[in-house]
Design a protein around this motif. Structure first.
Motif, mmCIF file in Angstrom:
data_model
loop_
_atom_site.group_PDB
_atom_site.id
_atom_site.type_symbol
_atom_site.label_atom_id
_atom_site.label_comp_id
_atom_site.label_asym_id
_atom_site.label_seq_id
_atom_site.Cartn_x
_atom_site.Cartn_y
_atom_site.Cartn_z
ATOM 1 N N ALA A 25 20.417 52.722 15.786
ATOM 2 C CA ALA A 25 20.709 51.291 15.697
ATOM 3 C C ALA A 25 19.442 50.473 15.929
ATOM 4 N N PRO A 26 19.330 49.326 15.256
ATOM 5 C CA PRO A 26 20.318 48.663 14.400
ATOM 6 C C PRO A 26 20.254 49.072 12.929
ATOM 7 N N ARG A 89 13.725 46.785 18.057
ATOM 8 C CA ARG A 89 15.175 46.911 17.876
ATOM 9 C C ARG A 89 15.914 45.728 18.488
ATOM 10 N N SER A 93 18.065 42.973 16.431
ATOM 11 C CA SER A 93 19.474 42.798 16.775
ATOM 12 C C SER A 93 19.767 41.363 17.181
ATOM 13 N N SER A 94 18.868 40.757 17.957
ATOM 14 C CA SER A 94 19.053 39.370 18.375
ATOM 15 C C SER A 94 19.000 38.428 17.179
#
Length: 222
Positions: A25-26, A89, A93-94
């Motif tokens: 992820a992500p 990451r 993601s943010s």
């Protein structure tokens, strides 16, 4: 869903360094677009879990094909010799979780895999160019929601300046510096010199801004 799109040409060693850094992820999917490699680029990509597609040689045509092949509703375009660093990451993601993520594109801070003082100078120039002029280059990575990518027309199959062409259509106000860095190869700078290579790049940019077709700039770019 996040797809990473990587144009590649004779890039097997670079992919073996990059793809493990993208696992998990992500990232949901990695698409490597082979432009007709003579080495085992395709095999290295598959070993790293990537989907491999073929395209005519050239980053512009390869990126066009890669974006079409990718299934994600967010696209992260990376060069094969560019590796995201610590914190990337969380930064991605943010960005993807932000309420206005569909209206913005992100790019990373540029770092080189070289300790030469010239590397630090070019990194500062890249940061200024991206922030003040809204012109991050492709070696900084570009994270774009698909709906925004398609709205501005996506990459065009240009032989050069495909990154500048796209970010100009995105516009400076829609470009966001992500709080993480990527490390990219300094091979061209070591080959051409830490003064001559940036001078060539800036000359190409200036001529392109004056309307010189990208195909005419390829010899100058080297």
């Amino acid at each position: 869903m996040l797809s990473v799109v990587i144009p590649a040409l004779d890039a097997a060693p670079a992919l073996r360094a990059l793809l493990p850094a993208l696992a998990g992820a992500p990232v949901d999917e990695v698409v490597v677009v082979d432009g007709g490699s003579a080495d085992d680029t395709a095999a290295a990509a598959r070993e790293g879990g990537a989907v491999v597609v073929s395209a005519p040689r050239g980053r512009g045509p390869q990126l066009v094909v890669g974006a079409r092949a990718a299934r994600g509703d967010a696209l992260l375009f990376l060069h094969a010799d560019t590796v995201p660093q610590a914190g990337w990451r969380a930064a991605v993601s943010s960005f993807l979780a932000a309420p206005d993520n569909g209206e913005r594109a992100g790019y990373f801070r540029l770092r080189f895999d070289d300790d030469h003082p010239g590397a630090r100078r070019v990194e500062r120039l890249a940061a200024w160019r991206a922030g003040a002029l809204g012109l991050p280059y492709g070696d900084q990575g570009l994270l774009v929601p698909r709906r925004l990518y398609e709205r501005v027309g996506g990459f065009r199959p240009l032989p050069l300046m495909e990154d500048v062409d796209l970010v100009r259509r995105l516009g400076r106000r829609r470009l966001v510096a992500l709080p993480a860095a990527v490390v990219t190869s300094a091979a061209r700078y070591r080959r051409d010199g830490w003064w001559l290579r940036p001078a060539r790049n800036q000359a190409c940019l200036a001529l392109y801004a004056l309307g010189v077709p990208p195909r005419w700039l390829r010899r100058l770019y080297g």
